[in-house]
Every structure is written in C-alpha cells, then in structure tokens.
Design a protein around this motif. Structure first.
Motif, short mmCIF file in Angstrom:
data_model
loop_
_atom_site.label_atom_id
_atom_site.label_comp_id
_atom_site.label_asym_id
_atom_site.label_seq_id
_atom_site.Cartn_x
_atom_site.Cartn_y
_atom_site.Cartn_z
N ALA A 262 0.95 -1.31 -0.20
CA ALA A 262 -0.02 -0.01 -0.08
C ALA A 262 0.93 1.19 -0.04
O ALA A 262 1.86 1.25 0.61
N TRP A 263 0.65 2.12 -0.87
CA TRP A 263 1.41 3.31 -0.77
C TRP A 263 0.53 4.61 -1.49
O TRP A 263 -0.45 4.42 -2.01
N ASN A 264 1.19 5.67 -1.10
CA ASN A 264 0.57 6.99 -1.61
C ASN A 264 0.75 7.21 -2.76
O ASN A 264 1.75 6.98 -3.58
N GLN A 265 -0.46 7.93 -3.74
CA GLN A 265 -0.69 7.97 -4.97
C GLN A 265 0.75 8.63 -5.38
O GLN A 265 0.94 8.59 -6.75
N ARG A 266 1.26 9.63 -4.72
CA ARG A 266 2.23 10.52 -5.31
C ARG A 266 3.73 9.67 -5.48
O ARG A 266 4.35 10.15 -6.18
N VAL A 267 3.63 8.39 -4.80
CA VAL A 267 4.89 7.76 -5.03
C VAL A 267 4.93 7.04 -6.23
O VAL A 267 3.94 6.07 -6.67
N GLN B 268 9.55 -0.91 -9.28
CA GLN B 268 10.17 -1.36 -10.59
C GLN B 268 11.08 -2.57 -10.11
O GLN B 268 11.48 -2.75 -9.17
N GLY B 269 11.24 -3.43 -11.27
CA GLY B 269 12.11 -4.59 -10.95
C GLY B 269 11.34 -5.72 -10.64
O GLY B 269 10.18 -5.62 -10.15
N VAL B 270 11.95 -7.11 -10.67
CA VAL B 270 11.36 -8.17 -10.41
C VAL B 270 11.24 -8.48 -8.99
O VAL B 270 10.56 -9.11 -8.61
N GLU B 271 11.91 -7.78 -8.11
CA GLU B 271 11.87 -7.76 -6.70
C GLU B 271 10.41 -7.09 -6.11
O GLU B 271 10.39 -7.31 -5.05
N GLY B 272 10.26 -6.25 -6.97
CA GLY B 272 8.74 -5.46 -6.23
C GLY B 272 9.23 -4.87 -5.12
O GLY B 272 10.21 -4.01 -4.83
N TYR C 230 14.31 3.40 -7.81
CA TYR C 230 13.85 4.28 -8.93
C TYR C 230 12.45 5.09 -8.42
O TYR C 230 11.89 5.64 -9.30
N ALA C 231 12.30 4.91 -7.06
CA ALA C 231 11.01 5.77 -6.44
C ALA C 231 11.31 6.99 -6.54
O ALA C 231 12.37 7.61 -6.42
N TRP C 232 10.08 7.90 -6.73
CA TRP C 232 10.15 9.51 -6.69
C TRP C 232 8.86 9.80 -6.32
O TRP C 232 7.86 9.16 -6.54
N LEU C 233 8.71 11.31 -6.10
CA LEU C 233 7.51 11.85 -5.55
C LEU C 233 7.10 12.66 -6.53
O LEU C 233 7.82 13.79 -7.03
N ALA C 234 5.86 12.62 -6.89
CA ALA C 234 5.14 13.48 -7.73
C ALA C 234 4.97 14.64 -7.04
O ALA C 234 4.34 14.68 -5.96
#
Length: 268
Positions: free
Chosen positions: A239-244, A249-253, A260-264
């Motif tokens: 579960a995560w905020n829509q901004r994230v 990314q990647g097979v590891e989930g 590669y995570a970033w905030l919109a």
C-alpha cells in the motif's frame, strides 16, 4: 483516495506457508499419518481464515508462479475427514475413549498470520482425534528449537520458494545439510536418494526442458512422501501514497531497493 494497494503473487520471493514434520517424531515418521494431516486440512478454509482469500492453495512446493517448473497435474490432498480417519486407523492409532488418538505440539514461525494458521491446524486435527498444543516463542527461540536442537513435533513455517526451485525449494528437501542446524534448511530431516539426485541434476542442467521433467519427478515424489505439506502461496501486499511513483520497478517488487522511486508534485 490518496492510496493505492495491491496483493499480488511475487515472482521473486514466492513465499509459501507450509507444515514441516519432524520425521524423527514417532507419529509423523509414518507417511500415512502425514497424509492424514493433509486430508484433515481445508486449504480453502485456511485461505479464508488467515489470508482473507488473497493466498493461493498449493498442491506442490513449487508454486504456479514458477512456471514451467510447477507441475499443474498435481491436485494435492482433498479435504476428506473420512480418508484422514481411515489412514490414522490403518496406521494403528485408534481413538481412545475420550476420542483422542495421540497428542503432539505444534510450533510456528512467530507472525500473527502464522499463529492463525497454527490455531486452524489445531482445530482441524482435533476433528480426526489428534490433540495439538500450540507453542509460541520468539524468532530466535523458534530457530534454535527447530534447526539447532530439533526439539519439535511439527511446525508451521513461512519460506521463500524464490525465483528458481534450485535456489528456494531445493534447500527444503536436499539431505546434504539436513540436521546441521542451518536455519530454514530441511527442517524435516528428510533423506531420499532419488530426490537428492533429481535436485542435483536440475541444479546444473542447462536444458530447460530437462529441468522441467526433473522437477516434475521431484514434485511427485515429495508430494507422495510429504515431509513438508505446502499450504498456500502468500501474496506480496503493498500500500502506498498515489504521489509515490516507480515504487515497484524490477522483479523484486517491494523487496527491492526503491532506487527508482520518486515523488510526484501535489498535495499530500
């Protein structure tokens, strides 16, 4: 509305929940007793009770996400109380006047979900005359009891089948390191020369088609002898905020690094 959520199978961790029998135990040393336990459990009901129906009942230690090595022809053990009782009778464990056949202790890897699984197993086995005491301990105590001291009857564990059966599943059955106190390696103390040979061949076989055949043969043997009873494949819940953005990314989930995570931009 600000959140996203998902519960999906993990093609990287492939976590499963399983019953592991101590094959030195006077009762679980007998394959008919292990098969009786399998028939006594309803994996569909277990999925509903402990996993909110997000898990996938298993008929093999290699989950379907590990295709093509998973054998879809295997159907597992149907929930069948009459068959469980017949197997226990044939094994020589008749019910006493109080309805009990024998008593055992069940340990579990210490998570709230696996505690629920253990309580369900206790209730289900009571119906066929097996009296179960559920025992809890912290993680260090569980690892010491099961792998170092081997002071247990049977236990509920959560293990990773991982991204290839040689990496995640082989360690649960191969006899080479059995009884050496290595955590999460062959808790049952299982030894089968044919299984060892199949696993060793599959570990180095470059032809995928041959590996498929080797792992299918392996699955048929271990699901018949049943040193480990696979229960369910456990999804990865996130579960995560829509901004994230770029979170999975990647097979590891969600087991990955989030590199590669970033905030919109926008409101929190």
């Amino acid at each position: 509305p600000r959140l996203q959520a998902q519960a999906l199978p993990s093609h990287y961790l492939n976590n499963i929940a399983a019953v592991e029998f101590n094959l030195k135990n006077e009762f679980f040393a007998l394959a008919p007793v292990r098969r009786a336990v399998a028939h006594a459990l309803s994996l569909e009901l277990l999925n509903k009770i402990a996993y909110h129906q997000y898990a996938q009942p298993l008929a093999s230690p290699i989950p379907a996400t590990l295709a093509p090595f998973h054998d879809p022809a295997l159907k597992g053990y149907a929930h069948d109380i009459a068959a469980a009782n017949a197997l226990l009778d044939q094994a020589g464990f008749k019910r006493a006047s109080d309805g009990k056949r024998f008593a055992v202790t069940l340990d579990y890897f210490p998570t709230p979900t696996l505690k629920q699984v253990a309580e369900y197993v206790k209730a289900a086995l009571a119906r066929v005359g097996i009296h179960v005491t559920v025992r809890s301990q912290d993680l260090g105590g569980f690892v010491q009891r099961v792998y170092a001291r081997r002071d247990f009857d049977f236990e509920i564990n959560g293990v990773g089948a991982l991204f290839d059966p040689t990496v995640g599943v082989q360690r649960l059955y191969a006899s080479r390191d059995a009884g050496k106190g290595i955590p999460f390696v062959n808790a049952a103390g299982y030894r089968n020369a044919e299984v060892d040979a199949l696993l060793a061949q599959a570990a180095v076989e470059p032809d995928e088609g041959r590996r498929v055949v080797q792992f299918q043969q392996f699955q048929k043997i271990v699901m018949d002898e049943l040193p480990l009873l696979p229960l369910v494949a456990v999804p990865r819940g996130n579960a995560w905020n829509q901004r994230v953005q770029g979170l999975l990314q990647g097979v590891e989930g969600s087991a990955g690094s989030f590199a590669y995570a970033w905030l919109a931009p926008g409101a929190r």
